[in-house]
Design a protein around this motif. Structure first.
Motif, PDB file in Angstrom:
ATOM      1  N   ARG A   1       0.448   6.331  -4.420  1.00 21.87           N
ATOM      2  CA  ARG A   1       0.044   7.530  -3.238  1.00 21.87           C
ATOM      3  C   ARG A   1      -1.765   7.986  -3.614  1.00 21.87           C
ATOM      4  O   ARG A   1      -2.321   6.983  -4.752  1.00 21.87           O
ATOM      5  CB  ARG A   1       0.135   8.948  -4.271  1.00 21.87           C
TER       6      ARG A   1
ATOM      7  N   PRO B   1      -5.372   9.420  -1.492  1.00 20.32           N
ATOM      8  CA  PRO B   1      -5.573  10.426  -0.420  1.00 20.32           C
ATOM      9  C   PRO B   1      -6.208   9.877   0.583  1.00 20.32           C
ATOM     10  O   PRO B   1      -6.652   8.920   0.684  1.00 20.32           O
ATOM     11  CB  PRO B   1      -7.264  11.280  -1.070  1.00 20.32           C
ATOM     12  N   ASP B   2      -5.804  10.488   1.600  1.00 20.83           N
ATOM     13  CA  ASP B   2      -6.200  10.508   3.082  1.00 20.83           C
ATOM     14  C   ASP B   2      -7.821  10.393   3.308  1.00 20.83           C
ATOM     15  O   ASP B   2      -8.354  11.256   2.173  1.00 20.83           O
ATOM     16  CB  ASP B   2      -6.129  11.835   4.159  1.00 20.83           C
ATOM     17  N   GLY B   3      -8.425   9.725   4.029  1.00 14.43           N
ATOM     18  CA  GLY B   3      -9.878  10.127   3.953  1.00 14.43           C
ATOM     19  C   GLY B   3     -10.900   9.130   2.784  1.00 14.43           C
ATOM     20  O   GLY B   3     -11.620   8.971   3.090  1.00 14.43           O
TER      21      GLY B   3
ATOM     22  N   ASP C   1      -9.871  -2.245   5.166  1.00 12.93           N
ATOM     23  CA  ASP C   1     -10.634  -0.952   4.052  1.00 12.93           C
ATOM     24  C   ASP C   1     -12.586  -1.624   3.490  1.00 12.93           C
ATOM     25  O   ASP C   1     -13.323  -0.245   3.831  1.00 12.93           O
ATOM     26  CB  ASP C   1     -10.022  -0.788   2.767  1.00 12.93           C
TER      27      ASP C   1
ATOM     28  N   ARG D   1       0.921  -1.481  -0.333  1.00 19.64           N
ATOM     29  CA  ARG D   1       0.095   0.238   0.081  1.00 19.64           C
ATOM     30  C   ARG D   1       1.042   1.251  -0.209  1.00 19.64           C
ATOM     31  O   ARG D   1       0.672   2.297  -0.742  1.00 19.64           O
ATOM     32  CB  ARG D   1      -1.207   0.016   0.891  1.00 19.64           C
TER      33      ARG D   1
END
Length: 407
Positions: free
Chosen positions: A24, A26-28, A378, A20
């Motif tokens: 790249r 995005p956060d959240g 997730d 992971r």
């Protein structure tokens, strides 16, 4: 044990958990649309910056030789080859999936003179069917469609080519490549496989199956970026006689001789047409190298485990959705499809919560499980979000029910 606690146990035992960090994200965001556009490898921006600033900026036109641009399409194709069970000299990275389909459908028709029928299935990915229709409009082909369970019996002496997508773009159902290829050959037909939802997601062995041709895109599980170059496979047994209609200068045997008459390059290079897109190939090469380093067999095993755990989470949370994908994990690729009359609104409500999936007309919520950068945590979180969207009726909000051209 809660689904979150189970997820933590699975993640601790996951041999690919560290992968992971190579992407790249995005956060959240829980990104369940890697089956449509793969996430950005962290190495890609640096590689592209080097190609732009050094090879293009400093090397200028000399980089066609010094930086290996001229051989890049063949080099990247050779790296894709082991991911799909092909020899390095049988694969080239070029053009788009649609263009490669056109080239190889036309080539198959020439290899089967007297036959015009291209057999496929209803609901195949639109561009596959459209490319047949384009040749049909020119009087060069006739399209025939048969349900998946009737394909073998639809093969007769008029069929030049069987064209199928290995993993169905909507349901995720997997065709039996070896059995259908064998059936086509028994009828004297050739086979062209679209691997767009297969390469990098599940093991593929074109040569073991006896496949004739294949195409696929570079922007899904291979993480080559939006509009990444596609690739094409031609079995070595067909290469000496292969003739394709887009006879551009890069597919010439001597492109820099600048002669008036066309003569095809030897081998797979004859599938080239125009000048290769170097920046796109550079980005694709990063993704291909990364996926190859992780190992397709390991990625497939994790993807199946992720999707199965997601289904178990939904069951534990009392979510009842119609599964449009095969229930047997071995019979599907790396995504799940659910049918619901408000699938579009549900998809938009999930996106608003940071769970990015996609919608396919008329009623399919499609969730992809790209294993290189997704975790079991997730899965638990996404399942809980979906349960809450349904239980709270969030999909009924007007802004989620409006249709947009792109979701």
């Amino acid at each position: 044990m809660t689904i979150e606690a189970r997820a933590r146990e699975f993640d601790l035992a996951d041999p690919l958990a560290a992968a992971r960090a190579l992407f790249r994200l995005p956060d959240g965001v829980i990104y369940l649309d890697g089956n449509s556009l793969g996430a950005l490898p962290r190495a890609t921006p640096q590689v592209l910056a080097r190609v732009v600033e050094e090879e293009w900026g400093e090397g200028l036109i000399g980089s066609w030789n010094r930086a290996g641009w001229f051989d890049m399409a063949a080099r990247v194709g050779a790296k894709i080859a082991p991911l799909i069970g092909a020899a390095p000299q049988e694969v080239i990275a070029c053009d788009s999936t649609s263009i490669n389909l056109f080239k190889l459908i036309a080539a198959a028709l020439q290899l089967r003179p007297g036959r015009k029928v291209i057999l496929s299935e209803p609901g195949n990915f639109p561009t596959d069917l459209y490319m047949i229709s384009g040749l049909e409009a020119q009087g060069l082909a006739r399209r025939r469609l048969a349900a998946p369970e009737r394909l073998a019996e639809a093969l007769d002496g008029d069929v030049a080519l069987l064209l199928l997508t290995h993993v169905h773009y909507k349901t995720g159902a997997v065709h039996d490549m070896a059995a259908l290829t064998k059936a086509a050959h028994a009828a004297g037909a050739l086979v062209l496989w679209d691997l767009s939802h297969s390469a990098g997601a599940l093991p593929v062995d074109l040569n073991a199956a006896g496949a004739d041709f294949a195409v696929g895109c570079g922007y899904k599980y291979l993480c080559g970026g939006p509009g990444a170059p596609a690739y094409a496979f031609v079995s070595a047994r067909h290469l000496p006689r292969l003739s394709q209609p887009l006879t551009g200068w890069f597919g010439h045997e001597a492109p820099f001789a600048f002669v008036d008459d066309y003569a095809p390059a030897p081998g797979i290079a004859r599938l080239l047409a125009g000048t290769p897109p170097i920046l796109g190939l550079a980005a694709l090469e990063v993704g291909v190298d990364l996926i190859a380093s992780l190992g397709v067999a390991r990625l497939y095993a994790k993807a199946q485990a992720l999707s199965q755990f997601f289904l178990e989470c939904l069951e534990a949370l009392g979510v009842e959705l119609e599964l449009a994908s095969p229930a047997d994990a071995a019979a599907r690729g790396s995504h799940l499809a659910f049918r619901h009359r408000e699938a579009h609104a549900i998809c938009q409500a999930l996106i608003a919560r940071g769970v990015i999936g996609d919608f396919r007309d008329p009623d399919v919520l499609r969730l992809g499980f790209a294993p290189a950068y997704l975790s079991f945590a997730d899965m638990a979180a996404a399942a809980r979000h979906l349960a809450e969207v349904l239980a709270r009726g969030e999909w009924q909000r007007p802004e989620f029910r409006r249709r947009a051209a792109v979701t």
